[in-house]
Motif scaffolding. Sequence first.
Motif, PDB file in Angstrom:
ATOM      1  N   ALA A  18       0.836  -1.208   0.000  1.00  0.00           N
ATOM      2  CA  ALA A  18       0.000   0.000   0.000  1.00  0.00           C
ATOM      3  C   ALA A  18       0.873   1.261   0.000  1.00  0.00           C
ATOM      4  O   ALA A  18       0.542   2.246  -0.650  1.00  0.00           O
ATOM      5  CB  ALA A  18      -0.935   0.002   1.206  1.00  0.00           C
ATOM      6  N   VAL A  19       1.990   1.211   0.713  1.00  0.00           N
ATOM      7  CA  VAL A  19       2.891   2.371   0.731  1.00  0.00           C
ATOM      8  C   VAL A  19       3.526   2.547  -0.647  1.00  0.00           C
ATOM      9  O   VAL A  19       3.644   3.663  -1.152  1.00  0.00           O
ATOM     10  CB  VAL A  19       3.979   2.215   1.822  1.00  0.00           C
ATOM     11  CG1 VAL A  19       5.009   3.328   1.719  1.00  0.00           C
ATOM     12  CG2 VAL A  19       3.350   2.233   3.211  1.00  0.00           C
ATOM     13  N   ALA A  20       3.894   1.437  -1.289  1.00  0.00           N
ATOM     14  CA  ALA A  20       4.513   1.506  -2.615  1.00  0.00           C
ATOM     15  C   ALA A  20       3.501   1.898  -3.678  1.00  0.00           C
ATOM     16  O   ALA A  20       3.873   2.348  -4.759  1.00  0.00           O
ATOM     17  CB  ALA A  20       5.148   0.164  -2.965  1.00  0.00           C
ATOM     18  N   GLY A  21       2.216   1.693  -3.404  1.00  0.00           N
ATOM     19  CA  GLY A  21       1.175   2.004  -4.380  1.00  0.00           C
ATOM     20  C   GLY A  21       0.765   0.805  -5.211  1.00  0.00           C
ATOM     21  O   GLY A  21       0.010   0.944  -6.161  1.00  0.00           O
ATOM     22  N   LEU A  22       1.269  -0.378  -4.858  1.00  0.00           N
ATOM     23  CA  LEU A  22       0.937  -1.581  -5.621  1.00  0.00           C
ATOM     24  C   LEU A  22      -0.387  -2.175  -5.155  1.00  0.00           C
ATOM     25  O   LEU A  22      -0.921  -3.089  -5.776  1.00  0.00           O
ATOM     26  CB  LEU A  22       2.059  -2.612  -5.491  1.00  0.00           C
ATOM     27  CG  LEU A  22       3.409  -2.130  -6.036  1.00  0.00           C
ATOM     28  CD1 LEU A  22       4.502  -3.143  -5.757  1.00  0.00           C
ATOM     29  CD2 LEU A  22       3.309  -1.861  -7.536  1.00  0.00           C
ATOM     30  N   LEU A  23      -0.903  -1.668  -4.037  1.00  0.00           N
ATOM     31  CA  LEU A  23      -2.222  -2.075  -3.568  1.00  0.00           C
ATOM     32  C   LEU A  23      -2.959  -0.803  -3.173  1.00  0.00           C
ATOM     33  O   LEU A  23      -2.365   0.104  -2.601  1.00  0.00           O
ATOM     34  CB  LEU A  23      -2.070  -3.002  -2.358  1.00  0.00           C
ATOM     35  CG  LEU A  23      -3.347  -3.451  -1.662  1.00  0.00           C
ATOM     36  CD1 LEU A  23      -3.263  -4.940  -1.379  1.00  0.00           C
ATOM     37  CD2 LEU A  23      -3.599  -2.697  -0.372  1.00  0.00           C
ATOM     38  N   ARG A  24      -4.209  -0.748  -3.539  1.00  0.00           N
ATOM     39  CA  ARG A  24      -4.984   0.455  -3.252  1.00  0.00           C
ATOM     40  C   ARG A  24      -5.895   0.178  -2.069  1.00  0.00           C
ATOM     41  O   ARG A  24      -6.876  -0.537  -2.207  1.00  0.00           O
ATOM     42  CB  ARG A  24      -5.805   0.806  -4.496  1.00  0.00           C
ATOM     43  CG  ARG A  24      -5.983   2.274  -4.658  1.00  0.00           C
ATOM     44  CD  ARG A  24      -6.504   2.583  -6.048  1.00  0.00           C
ATOM     45  NE  ARG A  24      -6.879   3.986  -6.107  1.00  0.00           N
ATOM     46  CZ  ARG A  24      -6.909   4.679  -7.225  1.00  0.00           C
ATOM     47  NH1 ARG A  24      -6.606   4.113  -8.357  1.00  0.00           N
ATOM     48  NH2 ARG A  24      -7.254   5.945  -7.193  1.00  0.00           N
ATOM     49  N   PRO A  25      -5.577   0.728  -0.894  1.00  0.00           N
ATOM     50  CA  PRO A  25      -6.398   0.425   0.276  1.00  0.00           C
ATOM     51  C   PRO A  25      -7.722   1.171   0.226  1.00  0.00           C
ATOM     52  O   PRO A  25      -7.843   2.198  -0.443  1.00  0.00           O
ATOM     53  CB  PRO A  25      -5.536   0.919   1.440  1.00  0.00           C
ATOM     54  CG  PRO A  25      -4.728   2.005   0.850  1.00  0.00           C
ATOM     55  CD  PRO A  25      -4.489   1.652  -0.588  1.00  0.00           C
ATOM     56  N   GLN A  26      -8.712   0.619   0.942  1.00  0.00           N
ATOM     57  CA  GLN A  26     -10.034   1.266   0.943  1.00  0.00           C
ATOM     58  C   GLN A  26      -9.985   2.610   1.671  1.00  0.00           C
ATOM     59  O   GLN A  26     -10.620   3.566   1.249  1.00  0.00           O
ATOM     60  CB  GLN A  26     -11.059   0.323   1.593  1.00  0.00           C
ATOM     61  CG  GLN A  26     -11.471  -0.803   0.646  1.00  0.00           C
ATOM     62  CD  GLN A  26     -11.562  -2.151   1.329  1.00  0.00           C
ATOM     63  OE1 GLN A  26     -11.349  -2.257   2.526  1.00  0.00           O
ATOM     64  NE2 GLN A  26     -11.851  -3.186   0.572  1.00  0.00           N
ATOM     65  N   HIS A  27      -9.258   2.641   2.790  1.00  0.00           N
ATOM     66  CA  HIS A  27      -9.112   3.907   3.510  1.00  0.00           C
ATOM     67  C   HIS A  27      -7.655   4.050   3.885  1.00  0.00           C
ATOM     68  O   HIS A  27      -7.010   3.060   4.223  1.00  0.00           O
ATOM     69  CB  HIS A  27      -9.948   3.909   4.800  1.00  0.00           C
ATOM     70  CG  HIS A  27     -11.388   3.600   4.565  1.00  0.00           C
ATOM     71  ND1 HIS A  27     -12.299   4.544   4.170  1.00  0.00           N
ATOM     72  CD2 HIS A  27     -12.066   2.433   4.634  1.00  0.00           C
ATOM     73  CE1 HIS A  27     -13.481   3.977   4.021  1.00  0.00           C
ATOM     74  NE2 HIS A  27     -13.365   2.694   4.290  1.00  0.00           N
ATOM     75  N   GLY A  28      -7.173   5.277   3.888  1.00  0.00           N
ATOM     76  CA  GLY A  28      -5.811   5.423   4.372  1.00  0.00           C
ATOM     77  C   GLY A  28      -5.163   6.724   3.976  1.00  0.00           C
ATOM     78  O   GLY A  28      -5.659   7.468   3.122  1.00  0.00           O
TER      79      GLY A  28
END
Lengths: 376, 230
Positions: free
Chosen positions: A61-71
Amino acid sequence: MLQVALRHRFPSASRAAGRDSSPRAANRDGFALDVAFEGLADGVTMLFGPSGCGKSTILAAVAGLLRPQHGRVALGGRVLLDTAAGTWLPPEQRRCGVVFQDARLFPHLSVATNLRYGLRRAPADATGPGFEEVVALLGLDDLLDRRPARLSGGEKQRVALGRALLSRPALLLMDEPLAALDGGRRAEVLPFLARLRDVARLPILYVTHALDEVDALADHLVLLQAGKVLAAGSVEALALRTDLPLAARRDAGAVLAASVVSHDLARGLTRLGFAGGHLLVPLRPEPPGSQARVRLRARDVAVATQQPQGLSTQNVLPAEVVGLGAAPTPHEAFVRLRIGPTEVLSRITRDSVERLALTPGMQVWAVLKAVTFDRG
Amino acid sequence: MTLSPEEWQAVVLSLSVAGRSVLLSLLPAIGMAWLLARGRFPGRTLLDACVHLPLVVPPVVVGWGLLMLFGIQGPIGGLLQSWFGVRLVFTTEGAALATAVMSFPLIVRAVRLSLEGLDAGYEAAAQTLGAGPLDRFLTITLPLMSPGILAGTVTAFAAGLGEFGAVITFASNIPGETQTLPLAIYSATQTPGGEWVAARLALVSFSLAIAGLLLAEVLSRRMQRLLGRV
């Protein structure tokens, strides 16, 4: 300063069907992540926890390879992700160099071209070590013309480190970079990681479930369990917490920042200084003035109510009992001792606690049977 | 064994039609393979089925369909004729089009297989190193799927040399224009005393196929080495 706050729930099996059938995604059915923590602006922030606790998801999520629902993820005032504000930088604009567990060197490019891949795409104003410097730092000179298929596992990881570092990142992310290596290869790569940490002067977010990596590399620890932050703080502070899973490790105990004061070559001893006193240890190679991190294992710390005489160990320091805590085994207890401003732990039997009538505030002697070095 | 000028003509025409058909279908096929392998949209399964139609429908039916669409009276053929003065029926270009439609699914299949077998982790890694979508596609995805593209191209070319039904239906059997190798062999077998011509051309067909397979093998090995897989 790295700020991370994430909430994400993976869809359960029925909803995920047909959308993402990778085994990794399948394992994550219904898994919920809810974390918030801060990382160091310079140094290694280590995410530590058992497999499946969500640490690699955080990294993605930090790298942007996963898009979290909230954050929200911010790095020194630069917002990489803020779902509330609708901000989402694509990975190629985040400047997060990632070292993956499986290296992911491009198989069709030589080592040299792999190394330059990120460098050629780095912003013109980004600064960082140059190509030659990184090649020397990681010992890659003999590998430059080779294809990744002809590298050993350890060599691949070293190239991956170099490639990430050469992309001139604002943040280095390491996703269990040693987990795919066997013991010998780990020992080969670990010193390079330590050197890279010292040279890079970057925030590093490092994911692992291996304690030896924590001891050798971590400056700041975030303990994770089942998608939640269990505790976060400096390695020194968390090592004293007897309520954390860390206390169950065999070599649980206080971690101290120490410095080399002097060497006594004739007696073969080195004097270390720490806030609270001095320690004598067998001769160390580091020059006087250098910093070291030492571990006083709780089981190597004994308690005496009177100043002991005729002991083989020379490290006997006056201390005060601060408190008592439960140990992982029912017949043992942790005794928290204060030596000057520094706290250390002693693990002794409950019987000894009663025999010596240890209570908080009591003045005792801490007998240190051994001092181990986490980091020279 | 020597070939008569007419027979040479058929060989050269076959190579030209097959070559042009691959040129025509390669890029759209790569795009379609990308769409089917990576795209997530309603109707993907239906599109997948449509792409594979030429493999299962009789080639004559494909040729008939092309005739309906691209014939001078057809909706597309009529426009091409009136706007550009281009006629596809009964021309070499028409033969290439019919062959391209027939071999399109072959390329799509091969490219799609290589795309699906490609570890998306490499593209993710390139992304974290600062490569945008087009950059990633050109420097990582395309080189890594090139064995599939090569396999698809060779298969389509080889199949294109032998395309019969769609070509004869759409482009007819005109020597020097649309009479490719299989059509020439067919004509020879229909001509009294043409057995030797048929046999010679069949031998040529056979040799071309073998040469194509060997070439594909050599190229594929070289490519695997370039990709660092050996």
